[in-house]
Design a protein around this motif. Structure first.
Motif, PDB file in Angstrom:
ATOM      1  N   GLY A 131      24.460  -1.582   4.540  1.00 42.73           N
ATOM      2  CA  GLY A 131      23.551  -1.306   3.432  1.00 42.73           C
ATOM      3  C   GLY A 131      22.980  -2.531   2.755  1.00 42.73           C
ATOM      4  O   GLY A 131      22.848  -2.568   1.522  1.00 42.73           O
ATOM      5  N   TYR A 132      22.622  -3.546   3.526  1.00 46.52           N
ATOM      6  CA  TYR A 132      22.087  -4.775   2.946  1.00 46.52           C
ATOM      7  C   TYR A 132      20.706  -4.543   2.345  1.00 46.52           C
ATOM      8  O   TYR A 132      19.917  -3.730   2.840  1.00 46.52           O
ATOM      9  N   MET A 133      20.442  -5.284   1.259  1.00 46.87           N
ATOM     10  CA  MET A 133      19.150  -5.265   0.577  1.00 46.87           C
ATOM     11  C   MET A 133      18.512  -6.642   0.716  1.00 46.87           C
ATOM     12  O   MET A 133      19.202  -7.667   0.694  1.00 46.87           O
ATOM     13  N   ALA A 134      17.188  -6.661   0.859  1.00 46.92           N
ATOM     14  CA  ALA A 134      16.455  -7.916   0.981  1.00 46.92           C
ATOM     15  C   ALA A 134      15.876  -8.314  -0.366  1.00 46.92           C
ATOM     16  O   ALA A 134      15.434  -7.460  -1.145  1.00 46.92           O
ATOM     17  N   GLU A 135      15.888  -9.600  -0.645  1.00 42.15           N
ATOM     18  CA  GLU A 135      15.320 -10.125  -1.888  1.00 42.15           C
ATOM     19  C   GLU A 135      14.146 -11.039  -1.555  1.00 42.15           C
ATOM     20  O   GLU A 135      14.323 -12.111  -0.967  1.00 42.15           O
ATOM     21  N   TRP A 136      12.955 -10.591  -1.921  1.00 44.84           N
ATOM     22  CA  TRP A 136      11.746 -11.398  -1.831  1.00 44.84           C
ATOM     23  C   TRP A 136      11.291 -11.754  -3.240  1.00 44.84           C
ATOM     24  O   TRP A 136      11.688 -11.102  -4.212  1.00 44.84           O
ATOM     25  N   VAL A 137      10.453 -12.771  -3.339  1.00 47.42           N
ATOM     26  CA  VAL A 137      10.020 -13.252  -4.649  1.00 47.42           C
ATOM     27  C   VAL A 137       8.524 -13.506  -4.624  1.00 47.42           C
ATOM     28  O   VAL A 137       8.011 -14.152  -3.702  1.00 47.42           O
ATOM     29  N   VAL A 138       7.817 -12.992  -5.637  1.00 52.29           N
ATOM     30  CA  VAL A 138       6.400 -13.277  -5.870  1.00 52.29           C
ATOM     31  C   VAL A 138       6.229 -13.605  -7.350  1.00 52.29           C
ATOM     32  O   VAL A 138       6.607 -12.798  -8.211  1.00 52.29           O
ATOM     33  N   ASP A 139       5.696 -14.763  -7.636  1.00 54.73           N
ATOM     34  CA  ASP A 139       5.481 -15.196  -9.020  1.00 54.73           C
ATOM     35  C   ASP A 139       6.772 -15.073  -9.838  1.00 54.73           C
ATOM     36  O   ASP A 139       6.773 -14.604 -10.980  1.00 54.73           O
ATOM     37  N   ASN A 140       7.873 -15.468  -9.249  1.00 49.48           N
ATOM     38  CA  ASN A 140       9.203 -15.458  -9.878  1.00 49.48           C
ATOM     39  C   ASN A 140       9.714 -14.059 -10.186  1.00 49.48           C
ATOM     40  O   ASN A 140      10.691 -13.902 -10.924  1.00 49.48           O
ATOM     41  N   LEU A 141       9.101 -13.036  -9.628  1.00 48.06           N
ATOM     42  CA  LEU A 141       9.573 -11.667  -9.764  1.00 48.06           C
ATOM     43  C   LEU A 141      10.224 -11.231  -8.454  1.00 48.06           C
ATOM     44  O   LEU A 141       9.632 -11.394  -7.388  1.00 48.06           O
ATOM     45  N   PRO A 142      11.420 -10.662  -8.504  1.00 47.19           N
ATOM     46  CA  PRO A 142      12.028 -10.160  -7.271  1.00 47.19           C
ATOM     47  C   PRO A 142      11.378  -8.857  -6.830  1.00 47.19           C
ATOM     48  O   PRO A 142      10.955  -8.032  -7.665  1.00 47.19           O
ATOM     49  N   ALA A 143      11.264  -8.682  -5.523  1.00 49.26           N
ATOM     50  CA  ALA A 143      10.747  -7.419  -5.007  1.00 49.26           C
ATOM     51  C   ALA A 143      11.638  -6.281  -5.487  1.00 49.26           C
ATOM     52  O   ALA A 143      12.865  -6.394  -5.508  1.00 49.26           O
TER      53      ALA A 143
END
Length: 703
Positions: free
Chosen positions: A136-148
């Protein structure tokens, strides 16, 4: 001094309760507002993957089944795909590994379908992909210092809220065979929420990003044109993680042989590979209600539902505090105050007890030069003499018998002094973190800031640690103050560094992103030996040589009084369990929220530091009053060895917290694997050690 300190703490509690609604760690706007013009390139960063079922994290870019970075230069940004972003110390320690990705986003330009790459996965990569999906892994992406974020709606459907991260895949069971199947999410729909920029930038038509949503989807490898699915809106099959016979390209799937059902994920030829195509969609949508200053609010909406529970925890804590305060008031106002007054008038002389009655009923023999004979000097009433004997016997029982031994040098003073110094250092660090968090300086947008600032405050507090340790060491009769300074500076940091280094070996073996790089370990070692150790040394010198020992009102007797047999409830283990249960009852409700955000729901953000600060202040008051009561009962039992006992009583609730961690691990968490279990209990033990040192110091300084 202790009474004045307690009054000050009570005033702080009242003040925090009065402004609780305004100090729930509000977000300070206007620090790094980034405005975007139409058509600007918006970089998307990939960070890591994490799971609530394990303590092992992985860097997203290092996964063997995702697209490798192309190394292209992103126009308009100067960023190169695959380049690492500079991280602060806290980010490195929490396992962040942020990298520039190949995902192309242009402000206000929608892209319904964009092909990224097709990645061939071998057997080892396929096993890793199945492991990631299964856990059940979750991915963490970042745009303009906001996490997906994954978007949700509250139960009453009145509000929308975010949960950080998005799932890497999903699983189901085959309708025919009943066997479990795993699917990788190889398509992500990115939705960027924007708002008109404030001030002059808004007048120029610039926008600010106020939301970053990600909606993953699993799409089969077949039925594609130029790598893109023929129809994104009607997906028949997902991208299953299995090695079908001779499946070496993305057009060949298990459906080529409908009678074949693989029994293992790596069934097939030894050199068989699985090709996973990756694609994404981008949409920009305006949000007129959400402004940049409040863009993190959606990540905290789900926590507002627990506001009533937080207030319940505070009320529960105040009730316990009120009961303890009443008991302490009785002890101080009626018992000790009256006894000390009586002793000062007629029973204390040069640190020894002079047997006799209090002044109101005490008669002295007449002097020889007074009028009258010998018979007139011995005309005392026998009844008065009998009453005098009873009163003397009553007045010299309990703690008054050992008043000459209360300030005797403790047996383990050379150990207690470094413990108190380390505890004071941790208290200063915790108070600083709470203040900065309540003021909004430490907020989720300051990624890694809590750990970085915590280390900074801990190092600076080394001077106070050395001062208290050195001064207590001299009070306890110590002479080797330099040795004491080194022990104080090495006690907690040395234990912490050794534990982290050993745990790092387990994490390294699993190729986790939480493995601390060798350079970071040397940096931590340098901070410890080159900055923290000298500060402790300076503080110890000042406390030992300049401030001098603490003054005692009574000189200790030359011969220590024998300690009688103690009741069962005053024995060390029983006293620790009984005294520790009271502070634990104050904070266990708040611990539920802390544990949930640390271990059970890592996609959330704990950001109710206003409540936590109030509970922490009440907790300190409860620890102080519990220690006062327990030490008084011990002294009444003629046990003058209170120094180390007061420290153990103050830190005793750490035992209950660790037991609660074990209970939470067993009945609430679903952590899998030996390494994850070892990491959990080691981190829990370190946290309880920090709490024990801090509250033990509070208990000793109060007692």
């Amino acid at each position: 001094m202790a009474a004045d300190f307690r009054i000050t703490m009570v005033l702080w509690v009242v003040l925090l309760l009065a402004c609780l609604q305004s100090v729930q760690a509000f977000y300070i706007p206007g620090w790094s507002i980034k405005s975007w013009r139409d058509g600007d390139s918006v970089p998307l960063f990939v960070n890591k993957i994490y799971s609530d079922n394990t303590q092992i994290q992985y860097a997203y870019s290092e996964l063997p089944f995702v697209c490798a970075p192309s190394g292209r230069t992103r126009p308009g940004t100067g960023l190169i795909s695959g380049s690492n972003v500079a991280l602060n110390l806290g980010e490195v320690l929490r396992g962040d590994r942020i990298m520039v990705s190949d995902y192309e986003l242009e402000m206000l330009k929608d892209d319904e379908a964009h092909y990224l790459c097709s990645h061939k996965v071998d057997r080892a990569g396929l096993r890793k992909a199945v492991e990631v999906v299964k856990n059940g892994y979750m991915a963490e992406w970042v745009v303009d210092n906001l996490p997906a974020a994954t978007s949700f709606v509250t139960v009453d459907k009145s509000r929308k809220y975010y949960s950080s991260g998005f799932k890497m895949g999903h699983s189901d069971h085959d309708a025919v065979t009943g066997k479990q199947r795993f699917f990788i999410n190889n398509h992500v729909t990115v939705v960027i929420r924007y708002h008109t920029a404030p001030g002059r930038d808004g007048q120029q038509g610039k926008k600010v990003i106020v939301g970053f949503e990600a909606y993953p989807k699993s799409i089969e490898a077949g039925n594609r044109v130029n790598g893109l699915p023929a129809d994104l809106h009607s997906v028949q099959r997902g991208m299953e993680l299995t090695m079908a016979k001779n499946a070496t390209n993305m057009t060949l799937t298990r459906d080529l042989d409908t009678s074949y059902t693989p029994t293992e994920i790596d069934d097939g030829e030894p050199d068989a590979t699985l090709t996973i195509p990756y694609s994404y969609s981008v949409y920009f949508r305006e949000d007129e209600k959400l402004e940049w200053a409040n863009r993190w609010d959606l990540y905290f909406v789900n926590q507002e539902d627990g506001t009533k529970v937080h207030w319940l925890a505070i009320v529960n804590s105040l009730v316990i505090l009120a009961v303890l305060t009443a008991i302490v008031a009785v002890i101080l106002a009626r018992t000790i105050r009256g006894e000390i007054k009586g002793l000062a008038e007629g029973m204390l002389e040069d640190g020894k007890i002079r047997l006799g009655k209090f002044s109101k009923g005490l008669r002295s023999p007449r002097k020889s030069n007074e009028k009258g004979g010998l018979l007139e000097q011995v005309d005392a009433d026998p009844a008065d003499d009998a009453a005098s004997d009873d009163e003397v016997a009553e007045d010299v029982t309990g703690w008054k018998l050992i008043h000459g031994d209360v300030f005797r040098t403790p047996a383990y003073g050379h150990v207690l002094a470094p413990l108190i110094g380390s505890g004071v250092q941790l208290i200063i660090m915790c108070l600083g973190l709470l203040v900065l968090s309540c003021c909004g300086v430490l907020n989720p947008s300051f990624r890694g800031g809590f750990i970085s600032v915590g280390i900074f405050l801990f190092i600076l507090a080394g001077a106070f640690s050395g001062y208290f340790s050195g001064r207590l060491y001299r009070t306890f009769g110590g002479t080797l103050w330099k040795h004491n300074a080194v022990v104080t500076a090495s006690l907690f940091p040395g234990l912490l560094f050794a534990t982290i280094f050993i745990l790092n070996l387990f994490v390294w073996a699993n190729a986790s992103s939480t493995a601390i790089p060798l350079g970071t370990l040397f940096a931590l070692l340098a901070l410890w030996l080159l900055i923290q150790l000298p500060l402790v040394y300076i503080g110890a010198w000042y406390g030992f040589a300049r401030a001098g020992p603490y003054a005692h009102p009574i000189k200790a007797n030359a011969i220590p009084r024998r300690i009688p047999a103690q009741p069962w409830y005053l024995r060390t283990l029983q006293a620790i369990l009984i005294a520790g249960s009271i502070p634990f009852a104050v904070m266990f409700i708040e611990l539920l929220f802390v544990f949930r955000n640390l271990w059970q729901d890592k996609s959330g953000h704990y950001y109710v530091f206003g409540f936590l600060a109030v509970v922490f202040v009440i907790l300190m008051l409860v620890v102080m009053e519990t220690t006062v009561i327990a030490v008084y009962i011990q002294l009444c039992a003629e046990n003058h060895a209170w120094h180390m006992r007061s420290f153990l009583l103050g830190s005793s609730s750490a035992v209950w917290i660790f037991a609660y961690c074990a209970y939470y691990y067993t009945y609430h968490l679903h952590i899998q694997g030996l390494v994850s279990g070892v990491l959990f209990f080691c981190y829990a033990g370190l946290a309880c050690g920090v709490y024990g040192l801090a509250m033990g110091s509070v208990g000793f300084l109060t007692g």
